[in-house]
Motif scaffolding. Structure first.
Motif, PDB file in Angstrom:
ATOM      1  N   TRP A   1     -16.815 -43.943  70.089  1.00 31.95           N
ATOM      2  CA  TRP A   1     -15.691 -44.875  70.121  1.00 31.95           C
ATOM      3  C   TRP A   1     -16.056 -46.078  69.257  1.00 31.95           C
ATOM      4  O   TRP A   1     -15.395 -46.393  68.286  1.00 31.95           O
ATOM      5  CB  TRP A   1     -15.415 -45.278  71.564  1.00 31.95           C
ATOM      6  CG  TRP A   1     -14.264 -46.216  71.761  1.00 31.95           C
ATOM      7  CD1 TRP A   1     -14.318 -47.483  72.244  1.00 31.95           C
ATOM      8  CD2 TRP A   1     -12.872 -45.965  71.506  1.00 31.95           C
ATOM      9  NE1 TRP A   1     -13.057 -48.043  72.292  1.00 31.95           N
ATOM     10  CE2 TRP A   1     -12.151 -47.128  71.849  1.00 31.95           C
ATOM     11  CE3 TRP A   1     -12.168 -44.883  70.999  1.00 31.95           C
ATOM     12  CZ2 TRP A   1     -10.770 -47.231  71.712  1.00 31.95           C
ATOM     13  CZ3 TRP A   1     -10.779 -44.991  70.869  1.00 31.95           C
ATOM     14  CH2 TRP A   1     -10.108 -46.142  71.217  1.00 31.95           C
ATOM     15  N   ARG A   2     -17.150 -46.691  69.603  1.00 28.57           N
ATOM     16  CA  ARG A   2     -17.667 -47.779  68.770  1.00 28.57           C
ATOM     17  C   ARG A   2     -18.773 -47.177  67.915  1.00 28.57           C
ATOM     18  O   ARG A   2     -19.683 -46.545  68.451  1.00 28.57           O
ATOM     19  CB  ARG A   2     -18.242 -48.846  69.688  1.00 28.57           C
ATOM     20  CG  ARG A   2     -18.644 -50.100  68.981  1.00 28.57           C
ATOM     21  CD  ARG A   2     -19.183 -51.076  69.998  1.00 28.57           C
ATOM     22  NE  ARG A   2     -19.264 -52.394  69.415  1.00 28.57           N
ATOM     23  CZ  ARG A   2     -19.691 -53.449  70.075  1.00 28.57           C
ATOM     24  NH1 ARG A   2     -20.055 -53.351  71.337  1.00 28.57           N
ATOM     25  NH2 ARG A   2     -19.750 -54.623  69.498  1.00 28.57           N
ATOM     26  N   GLU A   3     -18.713 -47.357  66.624  1.00 34.32           N
ATOM     27  CA  GLU A   3     -19.659 -46.638  65.768  1.00 34.32           C
ATOM     28  C   GLU A   3     -21.046 -47.239  65.828  1.00 34.32           C
ATOM     29  O   GLU A   3     -21.217 -48.428  66.096  1.00 34.32           O
ATOM     30  CB  GLU A   3     -19.136 -46.613  64.335  1.00 34.32           C
ATOM     31  CG  GLU A   3     -17.952 -45.664  64.238  1.00 34.32           C
ATOM     32  CD  GLU A   3     -17.499 -45.450  62.818  1.00 34.32           C
ATOM     33  OE1 GLU A   3     -18.320 -45.547  61.897  1.00 34.32           O
ATOM     34  OE2 GLU A   3     -16.311 -45.180  62.645  1.00 34.32           O
ATOM     35  N   ILE A   4     -22.049 -46.359  65.556  1.00 35.92           N
ATOM     36  CA  ILE A   4     -23.438 -46.841  65.602  1.00 35.92           C
ATOM     37  C   ILE A   4     -24.017 -46.899  64.186  1.00 35.92           C
ATOM     38  O   ILE A   4     -23.509 -46.279  63.295  1.00 35.92           O
ATOM     39  CB  ILE A   4     -24.319 -45.942  66.486  1.00 35.92           C
ATOM     40  CG1 ILE A   4     -24.131 -44.466  66.094  1.00 35.92           C
ATOM     41  CG2 ILE A   4     -23.986 -46.141  67.938  1.00 35.92           C
ATOM     42  CD1 ILE A   4     -25.121 -43.547  66.719  1.00 35.92           C
TER      43      ILE A   4
ATOM     44  N   TYR B   1      -6.975 -45.136  76.078  1.00 36.43           N
ATOM     45  CA  TYR B   1      -6.452 -44.542  74.835  1.00 36.43           C
ATOM     46  C   TYR B   1      -6.342 -43.023  74.978  1.00 36.43           C
ATOM     47  O   TYR B   1      -5.312 -42.427  74.659  1.00 36.43           O
ATOM     48  CB  TYR B   1      -7.391 -44.909  73.696  1.00 36.43           C
ATOM     49  CG  TYR B   1      -6.938 -44.473  72.309  1.00 36.43           C
ATOM     50  CD1 TYR B   1      -5.742 -44.912  71.757  1.00 36.43           C
ATOM     51  CD2 TYR B   1      -7.741 -43.638  71.531  1.00 36.43           C
ATOM     52  CE1 TYR B   1      -5.350 -44.536  70.472  1.00 36.43           C
ATOM     53  CE2 TYR B   1      -7.363 -43.259  70.251  1.00 36.43           C
ATOM     54  CZ  TYR B   1      -6.165 -43.709  69.734  1.00 36.43           C
ATOM     55  OH  TYR B   1      -5.785 -43.328  68.460  1.00 36.43           O
TER      56      TYR B   1
ATOM     57  N   THR C   1      -7.557 -52.344  74.463  1.00 36.88           N
ATOM     58  CA  THR C   1      -7.431 -50.974  74.994  1.00 36.88           C
ATOM     59  C   THR C   1      -8.796 -50.281  75.011  1.00 36.88           C
ATOM     60  O   THR C   1      -9.483 -50.239  73.991  1.00 36.88           O
ATOM     61  CB  THR C   1      -6.450 -50.159  74.115  1.00 36.88           C
ATOM     62  OG1 THR C   1      -5.169 -50.765  74.180  1.00 36.88           O
ATOM     63  CG2 THR C   1      -6.338 -48.719  74.591  1.00 36.88           C
TER      64      THR C   1
ATOM     65  N   ASP D   1      -9.721 -47.887  64.452  1.00 32.63           N
ATOM     66  CA  ASP D   1     -10.498 -49.124  64.307  1.00 32.63           C
ATOM     67  C   ASP D   1      -9.730 -50.307  64.900  1.00 32.63           C
ATOM     68  O   ASP D   1     -10.313 -51.200  65.512  1.00 32.63           O
ATOM     69  CB  ASP D   1     -10.788 -49.415  62.830  1.00 32.63           C
ATOM     70  CG  ASP D   1     -11.874 -48.490  62.274  1.00 32.63           C
ATOM     71  OD1 ASP D   1     -12.569 -47.849  63.079  1.00 32.63           O
ATOM     72  OD2 ASP D   1     -12.018 -48.416  61.045  1.00 32.63           O
ATOM     73  N   MET D   2      -8.410 -50.297  64.687  1.00 33.99           N
ATOM     74  CA  MET D   2      -7.593 -51.398  65.227  1.00 33.99           C
ATOM     75  C   MET D   2      -7.552 -51.336  66.756  1.00 33.99           C
ATOM     76  O   MET D   2      -7.540 -52.367  67.419  1.00 33.99           O
ATOM     77  CB  MET D   2      -6.164 -51.331  64.667  1.00 33.99           C
ATOM     78  CG  MET D   2      -6.104 -51.643  63.189  1.00 33.99           C
ATOM     79  SD  MET D   2      -4.443 -51.531  62.501  1.00 33.99           S
ATOM     80  CE  MET D   2      -3.696 -53.048  63.086  1.00 33.99           C
ATOM     81  N   ILE D   3      -7.548 -50.125  67.296  1.00 37.15           N
ATOM     82  CA  ILE D   3      -7.494 -49.977  68.755  1.00 37.15           C
ATOM     83  C   ILE D   3      -8.857 -50.328  69.378  1.00 37.15           C
ATOM     84  O   ILE D   3      -8.918 -50.983  70.417  1.00 37.15           O
ATOM     85  CB  ILE D   3      -7.098 -48.528  69.151  1.00 37.15           C
ATOM     86  CG1 ILE D   3      -5.805 -48.112  68.471  1.00 37.15           C
ATOM     87  CG2 ILE D   3      -6.979 -48.395  70.679  1.00 37.15           C
ATOM     88  CD1 ILE D   3      -4.593 -48.901  68.819  1.00 37.15           C
ATOM     89  N   VAL D   4      -9.940 -49.886  68.709  1.00 39.04           N
ATOM     90  CA  VAL D   4     -11.288 -50.207  69.228  1.00 39.04           C
ATOM     91  C   VAL D   4     -11.423 -51.718  69.382  1.00 39.04           C
ATOM     92  O   VAL D   4     -11.967 -52.198  70.377  1.00 39.04           O
ATOM     93  CB  VAL D   4     -12.385 -49.652  68.284  1.00 39.04           C
ATOM     94  CG1 VAL D   4     -13.753 -50.197  68.672  1.00 39.04           C
ATOM     95  CG2 VAL D   4     -12.407 -48.132  68.319  1.00 39.04           C
ATOM     96  N   SER D   5     -10.911 -52.457  68.412  1.00 35.80           N
ATOM     97  CA  SER D   5     -11.036 -53.926  68.442  1.00 35.80           C
ATOM     98  C   SER D   5      -9.981 -54.603  69.306  1.00 35.80           C
ATOM     99  O   SER D   5      -9.874 -55.823  69.299  1.00 35.80           O
ATOM    100  CB  SER D   5     -10.906 -54.492  67.029  1.00 35.80           C
ATOM    101  OG  SER D   5     -11.770 -53.842  66.172  1.00 35.80           O
ATOM    102  N   SER D   6      -9.189 -53.813  69.988  1.00 34.36           N
ATOM    103  CA  SER D   6      -8.144 -54.398  70.844  1.00 34.36           C
ATOM    104  C   SER D   6      -8.573 -54.270  72.313  1.00 34.36           C
ATOM    105  O   SER D   6      -9.577 -53.626  72.606  1.00 34.36           O
ATOM    106  CB  SER D   6      -6.826 -53.649  70.622  1.00 34.36           C
ATOM    107  OG  SER D   6      -6.835 -52.438  71.359  1.00 34.36           O
TER     108      SER D   6
END
Lengths: 251, 306
Positions: free
Chosen positions: A248-251, A101, A96, A89-94
């Motif tokens: 990657w990004r949840e729906i 990744y 990267t 979750d932290m990486i999705v919002s970064s």
């Protein structure tokens, strides 16, 4: 003081490698034994059971298993980082991206396997006779099966909701992709009609290509071409799924 | 920093409405506290705006950049500590902070320098080289916050960062956040109403996915019926008044919530009977209860609906 960060892909890839392999190896060296043991255990069993006759085949097979194991390990590692530590979750919002990744994490699995790969390369150099072209084809074969397993691992990891489910996937994939198919032994050892079943596994095609270069099996020109077409086709399909259909990004 | 949503909604599995037509427009630096019961939609709100989750409908903007359409740009400016995020146990605190900074695009050298600086600022110097699993619960949460603070992202989301921490550890984190909020917008969800009140420059109350109200603590207090509390410390205090709410805290302590005129009307009686008392403005927990009712009210309503 504050500034817009330029995306430095090199740093982002390096972060994944450091976190998922180098720091883990430095802080817990015992993990190196773990990665070395799995392919070598089967290699030893096959070699002893065949009284040494299958050592060269098994040595190439161990390389294939190592590449596939990278994918199953990646699936477990990513699932753990995502579900237990909430790192994804932290990486999705970064800054990267999912592609960067996955590339970083894939390389981290290879870095993890460097001792095993080095050992197997030495073993193959001693026991397997191969031409320069054959060595190049073997390298491409390994790279393709590695891409396949990494894509599969990443795709599955984005759907897992906990580590138990992830272990379940790994437990299914490992025997289906490496232990049962003719990775450590020639496909000719499998009687018909079971041989057809072996062709359900992409690793069978990778093994055919490898064994054709090391002289243990001759699939003929058309068989060799078909093996490549199927292997590349499955790998391309899975890579597409990993990049476009993973969550990657949840729906 | 500007945070704007337009009719933002999220429905899970076509049934459960986690967020319903939420519209707000914030233009501020400081701490924006988001409070509500369990399942009020706090985490969904954070996850959509931090580009982790897609909304079912509506729009969200960070500094006027669409979080759905242009997530990549938004991600340059935000950093998140999700609920239940923990440092990886096999990393040291310095490795934890520096690797996150590298994922944000800093070089290895810059990340290490900034990591050391952040740990020093948080009072974690001396622990840079020890494995994170050996840190206390409070230190682990501080480390997670340090990780995003070190990124210098102007918009930071902290989803229940102090859950499970003891009071002193929470206060340490509060001090850190208060220091760090100057040039940033920190969106903080919490179950601790005291925390939301102490830190929140603006407070949003959510209930069942809907926006109940938003404003500073004084704005919210000015909108409730019982904005003052009289705390009486006496065994003999009894009261029968309309338009007040009486809460017997213990045999020796009674809280009376009411309007200014009602509360000040009771003071002559207390003075005459030599009872000890204090008058305070209602806390956020009292305001929250007045907005949403207590859990008992909630259970009663649910029973009626059955």
């Amino acid at each position: 003081m504050r500034r817009k960060m330029k995306r430095r892909i090199g740093s982002q890839i390096m972060a994944s490698i450091l976190v998922n392999s180098i720091y883990a190896m430095i802080n817990y060296p015992v993990v190196l034994v773990n990665t070395l043991l799995a392919p070598l255990a089967i290699l030893a069993v096959v070699t002893f059971a065949s009284r040494g006759a299958l050592l060269p085949v098994a040595a190439v097979g161990a390389l294939i298993m190592n590449m596939v194991s990278s994918g199953t390990s990646l699936q477990q590692d990513l699932s753990h980082l995502k579900n237990d530590m909430r790192l994804q979750d932290m990486i999705v919002s970064s800054p990267t991206s999912s592609l960067v990744y996955i590339i970083g994490m894939a390389i981290s699995e290879i870095v993890y396997s460097i001792p095993t790969i080095a050992f197997l390369i030495v073993l193959n150099a001693i026991f397997v006779k191969i031409t320069l072209l054959g060595g190049f084809i073997l390298f491409l074969d390994m790279a393709t099966i590695f891409t396949f397993s990494i894509s599969l691992g990443f795709f599955l990891s984005t759907f897992t909701s906990d580590i138990i489910q992830s272990w379940g996937f790994s437990g299914i994939l490992s025997p289906l992709l490496t232990t049962i198919p003719p990775v450590y032994y020639p496909i000719t050892y499998i009687p018909y009609p079971y041989r057809y079943l072996a062709y359900l596994s992409p690793t069978t095609y990778a093994s055919e290509i490898a064994q054709s270069q090391t002289g243990f099996y001759n699939p003929g020109t058309s068989g060799f071409a078909i093996a490549w077409i199927v292997l590349l086709g499955i790998t391309a399909a899975l890579t597409y799924l990993a990049l476009k259909r993973s969550r990657w990004r949840e729906i | 920093m500007r945070l704007r949503t337009l009719e933002l909604s999220k429905t899970y599995e076509k049934k459960y409405k986690a967020l319903e037509n939420l519209s707000l427009d914030l233009n501020m630096n400081g701490i924006f506290s988001v409070i509500g019961r369990n399942g009020a939609g706090k985490t969904t709100f954070v996850r959509i705006l931090s580009t982790e989750l897609l909304p079912t409908s509506g729009k969200g903007f960070i500094n006027e950049v669409d979080v759905v359409e242009d997530a990549e740009t938004v991600r340059q400016d935000i950093a998140v500590v999700p609920q239940e995020a923990r440092p990886l146990p096999w990393l040291t605190p310095l490795q934890t902070v520096s690797s996150y900074l590298m994922w944000r695009g800093y070089s290895y050298r810059e990340s290490n320098e900034k990591g050391k600086e952040a740990l020093r600022e948080l009072g974690l110097e001396g622990k840079e080289g020890q494995k994170s699993r050996k840190l206390s619960g409070g230190q682990k949460r501080k480390l997670m916050v340090a990780t995003v603070i070190a990124s210098e992202a102007p918009v930071i989301f902290l989803d229940e960062p102090t859950t499970g921490l003891d009071y002193l550890s929470r206060k340490e984190l509060w001090q850190l956040l208060s220091r760090m909020k100057k040039d940033r917008l920190i969106i903080l969800t919490t179950h601790y109403l005291e925390e939301a009140e102490t830190l929140g420059d603006q407070i949003m109350i959510l209930d069942k996915g809907k926006l109940v109200d938003i404003g500073g603590i004084d704005d919210l207090r000015s909108k409730v019926k019982l904005p003052y509390v009289l705390k009486v410390h006496s065994e003999n205090f009894r009261i029968e008044e309309d338009d007040v709410q009486v809460h017997n805290v213990s045999d020796k302590e009674t809280f009376v919530y009411g309007s200014a005129s009602k509360i000040y009307g009771l003071i002559p009686y207390l003075v005459t009977n030599k009872m000890k008392f204090t008058v305070e403005e209602a806390s956020l927990s009292s305001i929250f209860e007045q907005y949403l009712g207590t859990d008992e009210d909630e259970e009663e309503n649910e029973e009626k609906n059955w």
